[in-house]
Each structure stands twice: as structure tokens, then as C-alpha cells.
Scaffold this motif. Structure first.
Motif, PDB file in Angstrom:
ATOM      1  N   GLY A 118       0.784  -1.235  -0.236  1.00 26.31           N
ATOM      2  CA  GLY A 118      -0.135  -0.002   0.016  1.00 26.31           C
ATOM      3  C   GLY A 118       0.826   1.226  -0.105  1.00 26.31           C
ATOM      4  O   GLY A 118       0.271   2.423   0.188  1.00 26.31           O
ATOM      5  N   LEU A 119       2.016   1.298   0.074  1.00 23.64           N
ATOM      6  CA  LEU A 119       2.795   2.323  -0.254  1.00 23.64           C
ATOM      7  C   LEU A 119       3.612   2.374  -1.505  1.00 23.64           C
ATOM      8  O   LEU A 119       4.015   1.378  -2.071  1.00 23.64           O
ATOM      9  CB  LEU A 119       3.886   2.258   0.943  1.00 23.64           C
ATOM     10  CG  LEU A 119       3.285   2.342   2.311  1.00 23.64           C
ATOM     11  CD1 LEU A 119       4.472   2.086   3.464  1.00 23.64           C
ATOM     12  CD2 LEU A 119       2.465   3.586   2.642  1.00 23.64           C
ATOM     13  N   ILE A 120       4.388   3.486  -1.869  1.00 22.71           N
ATOM     14  CA  ILE A 120       4.996   3.616  -3.273  1.00 22.71           C
ATOM     15  C   ILE A 120       6.541   2.895  -2.762  1.00 22.71           C
ATOM     16  O   ILE A 120       7.155   3.553  -1.838  1.00 22.71           O
ATOM     17  CB  ILE A 120       5.454   5.293  -3.562  1.00 22.71           C
ATOM     18  CG1 ILE A 120       3.872   5.643  -3.724  1.00 22.71           C
ATOM     19  CG2 ILE A 120       6.257   5.084  -4.746  1.00 22.71           C
ATOM     20  CD1 ILE A 120       3.867   7.165  -4.036  1.00 22.71           C
ATOM     21  N   HIS A 121       6.891   2.062  -3.470  1.00 24.58           N
ATOM     22  CA  HIS A 121       8.240   1.337  -3.693  1.00 24.58           C
ATOM     23  C   HIS A 121       9.258   1.993  -4.406  1.00 24.58           C
ATOM     24  O   HIS A 121      10.429   2.318  -4.177  1.00 24.58           O
ATOM     25  CB  HIS A 121       8.050   0.195  -3.557  1.00 24.58           C
ATOM     26  CG  HIS A 121       9.592  -0.664  -3.380  1.00 24.58           C
ATOM     27  ND1 HIS A 121      10.185  -0.693  -2.406  1.00 24.58           N
ATOM     28  CD2 HIS A 121       9.989  -1.628  -4.429  1.00 24.58           C
ATOM     29  CE1 HIS A 121      11.302  -1.481  -2.728  1.00 24.58           C
ATOM     30  NE2 HIS A 121      11.364  -1.740  -3.907  1.00 24.58           N
ATOM     31  N   ARG A 122       8.779   2.277  -5.722  1.00 19.02           N
ATOM     32  CA  ARG A 122       9.547   2.840  -6.835  1.00 19.02           C
ATOM     33  C   ARG A 122       8.977   3.583  -7.715  1.00 19.02           C
ATOM     34  O   ARG A 122       7.621   3.333  -8.070  1.00 19.02           O
ATOM     35  CB  ARG A 122      10.283   1.576  -7.527  1.00 19.02           C
ATOM     36  CG  ARG A 122      11.097   1.908  -8.464  1.00 19.02           C
ATOM     37  CD  ARG A 122      11.787   0.977  -9.334  1.00 19.02           C
ATOM     38  NE  ARG A 122      12.543   0.137  -8.495  1.00 19.02           N
ATOM     39  CZ  ARG A 122      12.871  -1.001  -8.155  1.00 19.02           C
ATOM     40  NH1 ARG A 122      11.908  -2.072  -8.226  1.00 19.02           N
ATOM     41  NH2 ARG A 122      13.427  -1.660  -7.221  1.00 19.02           N
ATOM     42  N   VAL A 123       9.528   4.766  -8.099  1.00 18.85           N
ATOM     43  CA  VAL A 123       8.934   5.594  -9.020  1.00 18.85           C
ATOM     44  C   VAL A 123       9.982   5.739 -10.248  1.00 18.85           C
ATOM     45  O   VAL A 123      11.182   5.787  -9.789  1.00 18.85           O
ATOM     46  CB  VAL A 123       8.773   7.018  -8.662  1.00 18.85           C
ATOM     47  CG1 VAL A 123       8.038   7.746  -9.476  1.00 18.85           C
ATOM     48  CG2 VAL A 123       7.813   7.015  -7.258  1.00 18.85           C
ATOM     49  N   ARG A 124       9.501   5.423 -11.537  1.00 24.88           N
ATOM     50  CA  ARG A 124      10.269   5.655 -12.675  1.00 24.88           C
ATOM     51  C   ARG A 124       9.743   6.866 -13.484  1.00 24.88           C
ATOM     52  O   ARG A 124       8.527   6.905 -13.744  1.00 24.88           O
ATOM     53  CB  ARG A 124      10.419   4.505 -13.640  1.00 24.88           C
ATOM     54  CG  ARG A 124      11.201   3.417 -12.776  1.00 24.88           C
ATOM     55  CD  ARG A 124      11.122   2.108 -13.724  1.00 24.88           C
ATOM     56  NE  ARG A 124       9.924   1.244 -13.495  1.00 24.88           N
ATOM     57  CZ  ARG A 124       9.279   0.745 -14.401  1.00 24.88           C
ATOM     58  NH1 ARG A 124       9.786   0.574 -15.554  1.00 24.88           N
ATOM     59  NH2 ARG A 124       8.290   0.076 -14.225  1.00 24.88           N
ATOM     60  N   GLU A 125      10.483   7.996 -13.597  1.00 28.75           N
ATOM     61  CA  GLU A 125      10.057   9.149 -14.403  1.00 28.75           C
ATOM     62  C   GLU A 125      10.496   9.440 -15.641  1.00 28.75           C
ATOM     63  O   GLU A 125      11.708   9.237 -16.013  1.00 28.75           O
ATOM     64  CB  GLU A 125      10.496  10.188 -13.271  1.00 28.75           C
ATOM     65  CG  GLU A 125      10.359  11.672 -13.933  1.00 28.75           C
ATOM     66  CD  GLU A 125      11.044  12.856 -12.868  1.00 28.75           C
ATOM     67  OE1 GLU A 125      10.813  13.930 -13.337  1.00 28.75           O
ATOM     68  OE2 GLU A 125      11.133  12.406 -11.778  1.00 28.75           O
TER      69      GLU A 125
END
Length: 147
Positions: A118-125
Motif C-alpha cells: 500500500g505504499l510507493i516502493h519505486r517511481v520511474r520518471e
């Protein structure tokens, strides 16, 4: 009440980002979260040169403290699409702002969020890095159109 969907969690995260409140931002990331942007992008070079943020605390510092020193005013984000499949959420958006050099910033982005528990683990921008570079480095025009 139903549990929030992956899409709901990411929308909640964007609302937290907008507050620039470190505690609210920290609540949406795993402790070992990562944020990856294109190497040598204009924002990273303007700050400390890194395009790969590792750890919740480092990401929070970027979003709450560093980001507002680059995008100093008139920040707006317009979502153009949000797609969710399981624990992956793709956000397409257009961001506008005034840069620290006074130039207008207007660029399209694609973010891929990977969630865990339920949390952000990885962001690819992803963004148009050339367009961003032009806005960061162009001479600022005064109100008469003169450099």
C-alpha cells in the motif's frame, strides 16, 4: 469501507506531494523507496546532480525542500491519464511552473509507480529532457521581450 485501490493510493500521494509537508510525503513511501529519473536531467543537475534518489528520507527532502527551490511559483499539474494494473500505476501529466531563473516551465511527464504493502516502493520518471534543458538554460526575457 473498501480498501483504497492502487490508483487511489497514487492520487493520495500526489496530494501529499503538493503540500510540501515532509511528514505527509513520508507516509506514502516505503523506507527503502527509490525514485529514478533520466540521467543528467536539468532538475537533478540544478540540485545535487543525482537522478536516482534512494530511501524515503532522500525522496522526502527532494519533494519538500529541493523541488520548490527550482520550481519556485505557479506550479500546476494536470493529469492526462492514470492507468492501474495490480500494484503498478502509470500517470501521464503536464507540469507547469516558473523556474528559479524566471523562465516558464511546461513539460509532459510519465511516471510509473510500483507499490508494495500500500505504499510507493519505486517511481520511474520520464520527461522530454531536451525540452526541459531549453527552459532551464534559455535567457530570461524581460517584459518588453528583450534579453
Amino acid at each position: 469501507m473498501d480498501a483504497p485501490t492502487s490508483k487511489d493510493l497514487v492520487i493520495r500521494a500526489w496530494r501529499a506531494f503538493a503540500t510540501q509537508d515532509p511528514a505527509r510525503i513520508a507516509e506514502v513511501f516505503t523506507p527503502d523507496a527509490e525514485w529514478l529519473a533520466p540521467p543528467h536531467n536539468a532538475t537533478a543537475r540544478t540540485l545535487d546532480g543525482t537522478h536516482h534518489l534512494v530511501g524515503r528520507d532522500r525522496i522526502v527532502r527532494f519533494l519538500a525542500t529541493e523541488f520548490p527551490t527550482v520550481f519556485v511559483a505557479d506550479r500546476s499539474v494536470e493529469f492526462t491519464a492514470i492507468t492501474a494494473e495490480g500494484t503498478t500505476v502509470v500517470v501521464e501529466e503536464r507540469m507547469r511552473a516558473t523556474l528559479m531563473n524566471g523562465n516558464h516551465y511546461d513539460n509532459d511527464y510519465c511516471f510509473i509507480f510500483e507499490l508494495r504493502d500500500g505504499l510507493i516502493h519505486r517511481v520511474r520518471e520520464y520527461m522530454d529532457t531536451r525540452r526541459a534543458e531549453e527552459m532551464f538554460t534559455a535567457a530570461t526575457l524581460d517584459t518588453t521581450g528583450q534579453i
